[in-house]
Design a protein around this motif. Structure first.
Motif, PDB file in Angstrom:
ATOM      1  N   SER A  28       9.977 -51.767   3.316  1.00 30.67           N
ATOM      2  CA  SER A  28      11.239 -51.938   4.054  1.00 30.67           C
ATOM      3  C   SER A  28      11.991 -53.151   3.544  1.00 30.67           C
ATOM      4  O   SER A  28      13.226 -53.152   3.462  1.00 30.67           O
ATOM      5  CB  SER A  28      10.956 -52.092   5.554  1.00 30.67           C
ATOM      6  N   THR A  32      15.910 -53.406   0.277  1.00 31.76           N
ATOM      7  CA  THR A  32      17.199 -54.111   0.341  1.00 31.76           C
ATOM      8  C   THR A  32      17.505 -54.918  -0.918  1.00 31.76           C
ATOM      9  O   THR A  32      18.536 -55.601  -0.976  1.00 31.76           O
ATOM     10  CB  THR A  32      17.235 -55.046   1.565  1.00 31.76           C
ATOM     11  N   GLY A 198      25.947 -49.642   7.319  1.00 30.49           N
ATOM     12  CA  GLY A 198      24.674 -48.929   7.282  1.00 30.49           C
ATOM     13  C   GLY A 198      23.595 -49.703   6.552  1.00 30.49           C
ATOM     14  O   GLY A 198      22.404 -49.566   6.860  1.00 30.49           O
ATOM     15  N   SER A 199      23.990 -50.539   5.597  1.00 30.22           N
ATOM     16  CA  SER A 199      23.008 -51.336   4.854  1.00 30.22           C
ATOM     17  C   SER A 199      22.525 -52.529   5.679  1.00 30.22           C
ATOM     18  O   SER A 199      21.419 -53.025   5.475  1.00 30.22           O
ATOM     19  CB  SER A 199      23.622 -51.833   3.536  1.00 30.22           C
ATOM     20  N   ALA A 201      21.803 -52.486   8.774  1.00 34.27           N
ATOM     21  CA  ALA A 201      20.833 -52.029   9.769  1.00 34.27           C
ATOM     22  C   ALA A 201      19.396 -52.344   9.363  1.00 34.27           C
ATOM     23  O   ALA A 201      18.516 -52.441  10.219  1.00 34.27           O
ATOM     24  CB  ALA A 201      20.986 -50.523  10.002  1.00 34.27           C
ATOM     25  N   TYR A 202      19.159 -52.551   8.063  1.00 31.99           N
ATOM     26  CA  TYR A 202      17.798 -52.827   7.605  1.00 31.99           C
ATOM     27  C   TYR A 202      17.322 -54.211   8.031  1.00 31.99           C
ATOM     28  O   TYR A 202      16.128 -54.512   7.962  1.00 31.99           O
ATOM     29  CB  TYR A 202      17.709 -52.661   6.088  1.00 31.99           C
ATOM     30  N   SER A 358      13.066 -41.513   7.098  1.00 34.65           N
ATOM     31  CA  SER A 358      14.011 -41.693   8.207  1.00 34.65           C
ATOM     32  C   SER A 358      13.280 -41.865   9.530  1.00 34.65           C
ATOM     33  O   SER A 358      13.611 -42.753  10.333  1.00 34.65           O
ATOM     34  CB  SER A 358      14.964 -40.494   8.294  1.00 34.65           C
ATOM     35  N   SER A 424      20.905 -52.881  14.995  1.00 31.62           N
ATOM     36  CA  SER A 424      19.901 -51.826  15.169  1.00 31.62           C
ATOM     37  C   SER A 424      20.524 -50.514  15.615  1.00 31.62           C
ATOM     38  O   SER A 424      19.973 -49.432  15.347  1.00 31.62           O
ATOM     39  CB  SER A 424      18.843 -52.255  16.192  1.00 31.62           C
ATOM     40  N   PRO A 428      21.480 -46.505   9.941  1.00 25.43           N
ATOM     41  CA  PRO A 428      21.164 -46.989   8.587  1.00 25.43           C
ATOM     42  C   PRO A 428      21.628 -46.009   7.519  1.00 25.43           C
ATOM     43  O   PRO A 428      21.738 -44.802   7.763  1.00 25.43           O
ATOM     44  CB  PRO A 428      19.634 -47.105   8.602  1.00 25.43           C
ATOM     45  N   SER A 429      21.894 -46.543   6.327  1.00 24.41           N
ATOM     46  CA  SER A 429      22.465 -45.729   5.254  1.00 24.41           C
ATOM     47  C   SER A 429      21.535 -44.625   4.769  1.00 24.41           C
ATOM     48  O   SER A 429      21.976 -43.689   4.105  1.00 24.41           O
ATOM     49  CB  SER A 429      22.848 -46.630   4.065  1.00 24.41           C
TER      50      SER A 429
END
Length: 469
Positions: A28, A32, A198-199, A201-202, A358, A424, A428-429
């Motif tokens: 995870s 990124t 969306g990026s 969200a990680y 996902s 959150s 996410p992308s």
């Protein structure tokens, strides 16, 4: 004699690192790319350190067993103390599904069937088998005592060390790979692309690395000169974890091709490193088996830990007498069985969301949100107790005089929690646009339902629920 039992500074650093040492979160982080440096610093400075320092003051001030639910109860009353204990229990439903999902993936590599790692039905079935298996074993045996600390050594520390060593050798051999997640360095890559929410969200998945940071505070009472040594231990531990995770994360980012990262599959980088460096493939099977042992030991620890905390809450009269049932071995059987059933239902998400990546990320983020609600309550309680109990003996205190430092730390924590919850909820992308609405509804609904159920139970509680000794 009493002083001989005190923890050394290095002993506390070791214990604190043991709480967060996990190899499972590396993919995870690696996903990124260069931005992981920014995310890890944010997670450490704005999230982990403030919570750890507030928890140290609260833990040394209220030395009775119970942790966060005791602190919140003292500050905000029995209702919110119950909500805290409830959230710490129910977050496990999601967290343990996420942990158990790695069992099937690892098992696929152990038996030389790596294709099973992306088979969502296989993952679902193995979650059910593994969690119910460790649950039934814990009803019969004390698995934590049997497994002991060797589970963490075999399943976490040794594989983590191998991952870092192999990753560094791979990077020295090939340099930075332009077509992989790390890519060529650009200064702009060090900060998130806020145009692509969306990026961002990680960040939630990376913050999950430090979830549970308050647990180490229970040892603040067992160290010489906690005022000086506890912050040194916490800061040193967090710095060490940031460095080790970043080395692992950056080297894995450099090895996995763009679009191929498997978030729930920590074996993937081992396969890449071993194939490239000429390490025999049997090594992958052995490391997968070692991590698998660590995951099963962790599941065993969580089967009884939260349940034993919750049965104390039930004994106080916050839940019906059905929840106070124990076996002859004093195991809270009702809680153990309820959590196994609910975890089975939550794991069905792997059937509903066929993409294993996902489903893994969604469940990780849900767990982080529930933890964040608890941390919000802790931060509010920490500052409130400075005014409602100013004379309380606090062996570790933020600031020698006044409440300024506590205000700063608690507000910093509240800000980081609010930001984490916000990012959150952003899809996410990794998800498809058609899944965005469903994702947001799920995360909001899951959080609100878990809080609402606790408030409803508390409102309906009856005097006869209280256990009479």
């Amino acid at each position: 004699m009493a002083s001989s039992k005190k923890l050394t500074l290095f002993g506390l650093i070791g214990i604190t690192m043991a709480f967060f040492g996990t190899v499972r979160s590396v993919p995870s982080l690696a996903f990124t790319g260069w931005t992981q440096i920014f995310y890890m610093l944010v997670a450490a400075l704005l999230f982990a350190l403030p919570i750890a320092l507030m928890s140290a003051e609260l833990s040394t001030g209220f030395q009775e067993e119970g942790g966060p639910q005791v602190w919140v109860k003292k500050a905000m009353g029995e209702k919110w103390g119950f909500v805290t204990s409830w959230l710490l229990w129910v977050q496990m439903f999601f967290g343990m599904v996420m942990v158990a999902s790695t069992v099937g993936i690892l098992l696929g590599y152990v038996i030389n069937k790596p294709d099973l790692s992306s088979n969502n039905i296989f993952i679902f079935v193995i979650i059910l088998i593994s969690y119910w298996g460790v649950t039934l074993l814990n009803l019969k045996f004390d698995m934590v005592k049997i497994a002991g600390n060797w589970g963490a050594v075999i399943g976490v520390y040794i594989p983590f060390g191998f991952l870092i060593i192999l990753g560094l050798i791979y990077m020295m051999k090939h340099g930075i790979q332009p077509d992989n997640y790390l890519g060529h360095f650009k200064a702009s890559d060090l900060v998130p692309n806020f145009k692509d929410l969306g990026s961002v969200a990680y960040l939630s998945a990376i913050i999950f690395i430090f979830a549970g940071v308050e647990i180490s505070s229970v040892h603040a009472n067992n160290i010489e000169n906690p005022k000086r040594n506890y912050p040194i231990a916490v800061i040193s531990s967090v710095i060490a974890l940031v460095i080790l995770n970043l080395i692992a994360g950056l080297t894995v980012s450099n090895a996995v091709p763009q679009g191929k990262m498997e978030l729930a599959n920590i074996t993937q980088p081992f396969v890449i490193f071993c194939n490239d460096l000429g390490v025999p493939s049997i090594f992958v099977n052995i490391v997968s088996a070692m991590i698998l042992i660590g995951v099963l030991v962790q599941l065993s620890a969580w089967v009884l830990g939260p349940s034993k905390s919750m049965i104390k809450v039930a004994d106080e009269g916050n839940l019906p007498k059905l929840f106070q049932k124990r076996t002859k071995k004093n195991i809270p059987i009702t809680f153990v069985m309820i959590q196994a059933i609910v975890i089975s239902l939550v794991s069905f998400l792997y059937v509903v969301v066929p993409d294993v990546n996902s489903a893994f990320l969604i469940i990780t983020i849900t767990t982080t949100i529930l933890y964040c609600i608890v941390y919000l309550l802790i931060a509010i309680s920490a500052i409130r107790l400075r005014y409602t109990m100013p004379e309380l003996d606090r062996p570790f205190r933020l600031g020698n005089k006044g409440n300024g430092l506590m205000w700063f730390v608690s507000l910093l924590s509240i800000l980081s929690v609010i930001i984490t919850i916000f990012v959150s909820i952003i899809p996410p992308s990794i998800l498809k646009p058609s899944q965005y609405t469903g994702y947001m509804i799920y995360q909001v609904a899951a959080t609100l339902v878990m809080i609402a159920v606790a408030l409803i139970i508390y409102k309906l509680k009856k005097p006869e629920w209280k256990k009479i000794d």
